[in-house]
Design a protein around this motif. Sequence first.
Motif: not given
Length: 381
Positions: A194-211
């Motif tokens: 679902x590309x959109x011109x304002x979407x330029x990146x991808x990332x990860x947040x959340x609990x760094x202790x998991x997985x």
Amino acid sequence: MDRPPRRPGQAARPARCAARRRRATFAAVPPPPEAILPLSPRLPDPALPKLELHCHLEGAAPPDLVRRLAARHGIDLSGLFTPAGGYAWSDFTSFIAAYDAAAQVFRTPEDFAELAETYLAASAAEGVIYTEVFLSPDYAARQGLGYADYVAGVAAGMDRAEAAHGIVGRIIPLVERHFGPDRARAAAEAAVNNPHPRVTGFGMAGDERMFDVAAFAPAFAIAAEAGLSLTAHAGEVCGADSVRATLDALPVRRIGHGVRAIEDPDLVRRLAADGIVLEVNPGSNVALGVFPSLAEHPLLRLRDAGVKVTISSDDPPFFATSMGREYAAVAETFKLDEAALLAFSRTAADAAFCDAATRAQLHARLDAFAPDPAGAPFPTS
Ligand SMILES: Nc1ncnc2[nH]cnc12
Ligand SMILES: [Zn+2]
């Protein structure tokens, strides 16, 4: 006895990450604002151009807006607020729970448009010229809002803010690490399909202790293949090993936080040599007990070791902060002049997830405020 090896994607053992312990707390009350960032006698300079690379949109929701939308949608939010009306949390885990609870009031594209417009307008009033917001598609999906409608709502709010205030916005959908690699892969596919011109990146947040971070490599590969720029949170709750593991496993050029890299001089040298950019959130780090005070924060030690550092606000109303407050507090605590503050903005312009024309415009706005001491204006071609 050694524990059996973990399968990729299996839930992590939190104990393996040496999280710092903050002071014991007995009620879900965050530290008072003056214990997070010094309350500067100087107003944040609204003229100094600022760029934000790290802000969670739902985490930027003012409590009043959350209360208003909760009433509109008939949602009971008892327990989310302190008696004073701010968000109630006391450590990283309860902060994530409060963030999660606040996020549930945003249910329609117009809810998200209002949130994005409100946040960008308030940021522009403090001199912010460019903001990348992190979205949490997993939270929106939980409220029945699909990825494309979620992005369309946020983008509509950004359009309105840009037209009214000249602030430029970009969108980075995030996966929540604690939801696991399968959800991450699905989120990457949604972003790519679902590309959109304002979407330029991808990332990860959340609990760094998991997985294991390596379990997320397939999701990041999907996003990278589609040309999205990448960032991942690390070195916030967990230490330098977490930053190193993230750089080893994922093709990221930016790290969200990354500040606990300071615990390992070899890693600091690697960050500097490889030009890795840290999205530093000083107020958030003090609020969550990553460092006891701003004076003890390693922002300048990292910068002086040659690491590219930028300044952002992460989840501003949770941490009693804003971009203006961050810049003002950093200036006051570390006795920085205008040129030093602008250098953070210039590093952010270099590292922004945007196209070359947008980057050149951002540099032109910075140069119009004060010429770049490094010399030549930023090349436009
Ligand atoms: N500071 C933070 N760390 C990890 N995940 C987050 N999500 C929102 N804020 C966050
Ligand atoms: Zn963050």
